[in-house]
Design a protein around this motif. Structure first.
Motif, mmCIF file in Angstrom:
data_model
loop_
_atom_site.group_PDB
_atom_site.id
_atom_site.type_symbol
_atom_site.label_atom_id
_atom_site.label_comp_id
_atom_site.label_asym_id
_atom_site.label_seq_id
_atom_site.Cartn_x
_atom_site.Cartn_y
_atom_site.Cartn_z
ATOM 1 N N VAL A 127 0.866 -1.177 0.000
ATOM 2 C CA VAL A 127 0.000 0.000 0.000
ATOM 3 C C VAL A 127 0.904 1.228 0.000
ATOM 4 N N LEU A 128 0.691 2.110 -0.951
ATOM 5 C CA LEU A 128 1.471 3.337 -1.081
ATOM 6 C C LEU A 128 0.544 4.509 -0.796
ATOM 7 N N ALA A 129 0.721 5.141 0.360
ATOM 8 C CA ALA A 129 -0.153 6.231 0.800
ATOM 9 C C ALA A 129 0.507 7.569 0.540
ATOM 10 N N ALA A 130 -0.185 8.444 -0.200
ATOM 11 C CA ALA A 130 0.357 9.753 -0.559
ATOM 12 C C ALA A 130 1.807 9.626 -1.002
ATOM 13 N N PRO A 131 2.082 8.764 -1.999
ATOM 14 C CA PRO A 131 3.463 8.416 -2.327
ATOM 15 C C PRO A 131 4.271 9.570 -2.899
ATOM 16 N N VAL A 132 5.449 9.771 -2.333
ATOM 17 C CA VAL A 132 6.410 10.734 -2.853
ATOM 18 C C VAL A 132 7.494 9.941 -3.563
ATOM 19 N N PHE A 133 7.413 9.886 -4.884
ATOM 20 C CA PHE A 133 8.410 9.162 -5.662
ATOM 21 C C PHE A 133 9.489 10.096 -6.200
ATOM 22 N N GLY A 134 9.429 11.346 -5.789
ATOM 23 C CA GLY A 134 10.503 12.283 -6.098
ATOM 24 C C GLY A 134 10.456 12.815 -7.511
ATOM 25 N N GLY A 135 11.594 13.360 -7.926
ATOM 26 C CA GLY A 135 11.700 13.951 -9.249
ATOM 27 C C GLY A 135 11.561 15.455 -9.195
ATOM 28 N N PRO A 180 2.829 -8.787 -6.258
ATOM 29 C CA PRO A 180 1.759 -8.629 -5.270
ATOM 30 C C PRO A 180 0.801 -7.513 -5.685
ATOM 31 N N PRO A 181 -0.444 -7.549 -5.214
ATOM 32 C CA PRO A 181 -1.345 -6.417 -5.471
ATOM 33 C C PRO A 181 -0.840 -5.177 -4.737
ATOM 34 N N VAL A 182 -0.966 -4.039 -5.372
ATOM 35 C CA VAL A 182 -0.501 -2.773 -4.785
ATOM 36 C C VAL A 182 -1.617 -1.745 -4.878
ATOM 37 N N LEU A 183 -1.965 -1.164 -3.746
ATOM 38 C CA LEU A 183 -3.003 -0.141 -3.675
ATOM 39 C C LEU A 183 -2.355 1.216 -3.436
ATOM 40 N N VAL A 184 -2.788 2.222 -4.173
ATOM 41 C CA VAL A 184 -2.323 3.592 -3.990
ATOM 42 C C VAL A 184 -3.467 4.422 -3.427
ATOM 43 N N VAL A 185 -3.234 5.091 -2.302
ATOM 44 C CA VAL A 185 -4.241 5.961 -1.705
ATOM 45 C C VAL A 185 -3.654 7.351 -1.526
ATOM 46 N N GLY A 186 -4.511 8.351 -1.585
ATOM 47 C CA GLY A 186 -4.039 9.720 -1.429
ATOM 48 C C GLY A 186 -5.198 10.687 -1.383
ATOM 49 N N THR A 187 -4.875 11.941 -1.545
ATOM 50 C CA THR A 187 -5.887 12.986 -1.550
ATOM 51 C C THR A 187 -5.630 13.942 -2.704
ATOM 52 N N PRO A 188 -6.676 14.343 -3.411
ATOM 53 C CA PRO A 188 -6.484 15.319 -4.495
ATOM 54 C C PRO A 188 -6.093 16.694 -3.979
ATOM 55 N N ASP A 189 -6.220 16.903 -2.655
ATOM 56 C CA ASP A 189 -5.872 18.192 -2.057
ATOM 57 C C ASP A 189 -4.482 18.187 -1.423
ATOM 58 N N ASP A 190 -3.696 17.159 -1.747
ATOM 59 C CA ASP A 190 -2.331 17.047 -1.228
ATOM 60 C C ASP A 190 -1.491 18.217 -1.732
ATOM 61 N N ARG A 191 -0.815 18.904 -0.812
ATOM 62 C CA ARG A 191 0.038 20.025 -1.184
ATOM 63 C C ARG A 191 1.510 19.631 -1.223
ATOM 64 N N VAL A 192 1.758 18.322 -1.195
ATOM 65 C CA VAL A 192 3.108 17.796 -1.363
ATOM 66 C C VAL A 192 3.196 16.954 -2.633
ATOM 67 N N VAL A 193 2.171 16.136 -2.866
ATOM 68 C CA VAL A 193 2.151 15.226 -4.016
ATOM 69 C C VAL A 193 1.136 15.718 -5.041
ATOM 70 N N ASP A 243 -1.635 9.662 -9.905
ATOM 71 C CA ASP A 243 -2.114 8.878 -11.044
ATOM 72 C C ASP A 243 -0.984 8.067 -11.662
ATOM 73 N N ASN A 244 0.191 8.678 -11.790
ATOM 74 C CA ASN A 244 1.321 7.988 -12.418
ATOM 75 C C ASN A 244 1.786 6.794 -11.588
ATOM 76 N N VAL A 245 1.857 6.974 -10.270
ATOM 77 C CA VAL A 245 2.288 5.867 -9.418
ATOM 78 C C VAL A 245 1.266 4.735 -9.471
ATOM 79 N N ALA A 246 -0.027 5.077 -9.382
ATOM 80 C CA ALA A 246 -1.069 4.050 -9.438
ATOM 81 C C ALA A 246 -1.040 3.322 -10.777
ATOM 82 N N ARG A 247 -0.837 4.075 -11.854
ATOM 83 C CA ARG A 247 -0.786 3.458 -13.183
ATOM 84 C C ARG A 247 0.395 2.488 -13.293
ATOM 85 N N ARG A 248 1.492 2.832 -12.634
ATOM 86 C CA ARG A 248 2.662 1.956 -12.656
ATOM 87 C C ARG A 248 2.328 0.568 -12.108
#
Length: 268
Positions: A127-135, A207-220, A226-231
């Motif tokens: 589970v990847l919550a509000a994932p910061v994958f950098g860049g 393994p199954p991977v779930l991405v959770v977050g918020t559209p109001d995130d001021r960091v991500v 969308d890109n992380v979930a699509r991955r």
């Protein structure tokens, strides 16, 4: 999908051992049908961030839960020169010591650490919550919204996030100030590696991977979610109105219950 079998760096330059803080919460009535859950915090946070709400609530729903503070975080051993590889090593070592195959849950930059750990540990799920994958796109957003708190991190200094970046307005100010006062920082090297955004390898065992977050995130940015979930072959599960620190914000129970529901309904 290809999986690396031999990693030259692992034997040529092994990660040094370090004392790690691990917190645990167990259900009153153990349920062997539910996998153990290992929470991994983001940069500057520690296991305490999950101990505030998520651990006891998950244990109350029958899950044996653990939270690790990677080296240099929380109550773990200081590690001013730690790398992302070292953080992932800590996660893998703790997960491998659990009696059953675990679910790895990472938040923020801890989600990237979990993604790297998934390439080395055959997790039941991730589970990847509000994932910061950098860049540089993530850096650009951070600079626009918090110039003076973000700019030092680009040059090896400390990253300082603001209340507005981490929490919604629904979280009372005393609680927000208390949490901000507990946030430390990752090593300068790990922060720089985050900016370079080396993509993680494919997970072992698919393994199954779930991405959770918020559209109001001021960091991500939403596009990053969308890109992380699509991955990982899906779409993000979103919780509008929340801040980046989902596990500490006022409505912390909503994303956690969604994660636990997903684990209970799926074949994990």
């Amino acid at each position: 999908m290809s999986v690396r079998i031999i990693r030259t760096q692992d034997w040529a330059d092994p990660v040094p051992p370090a004392r790690r803080e691990v917190r645990t919460a167990t259900p009153e009535l153990p349920d062997d049908t539910k996998p153990p859950v290992l929470f991994v915090p983001g940069f500057g946070h520690g296991a305490w961030a999950y101990a505030e709400h998520w651990m006891e609530h998950a244990a109350g729903r029958g899950f044996a839960v653990h939270a690790v503070s990677p080296r240099g975080h929380g109550g773990s051993e200081p590690a001013p020169r730690a790398t992302l590889r070292a953080y992932a090593h800590d996660v893998v070592q703790v997960a491998a010591a659990l009696p059953h195959q675990a679910v790895l849950v990472g938040h923020g930059a801890g989600a990237l650490v979990v993604a790297h750990a998934l390439a080395r540990y055959p997790a039941r799920a991730g589970v990847l919550a509000a994932p910061v994958f950098g860049g540089w796109a993530t850096l650009g957003l951070a600079l626009r919204r918090n110039l003076f708190g973000t700019l030092p991190a680009a040059f090896g200094g400390r990253l300082r996030l603001t209340r507005r970046q981490l929490f919604s307005r629904d979280l009372p100010d005393p609680a927000a100030r208390g949490y901000l006062g507990r946030i430390g920082h990752a090593s300068a090297r790990a922060q720089w590696e985050l900016l370079r955004a080396r993509p993680p390898e494919q997970p072992v065992g698919d393994p199954p991977v779930l991405v959770v977050g918020t559209p109001d995130d001021r960091v991500v940015p939403r596009t990053a979610l969308d890109n992380v979930a699509r991955r990982y072959g899906g779409a993000p599960l979103l919780f509008p109105g929340m801040g980046h620190d989902l596990m500490l914000d006022a409505r912390w129970q909503e994303p956690l219950d969604a994660i636990l529901d997903w684990l209970e309904k799926g074949d994990h």
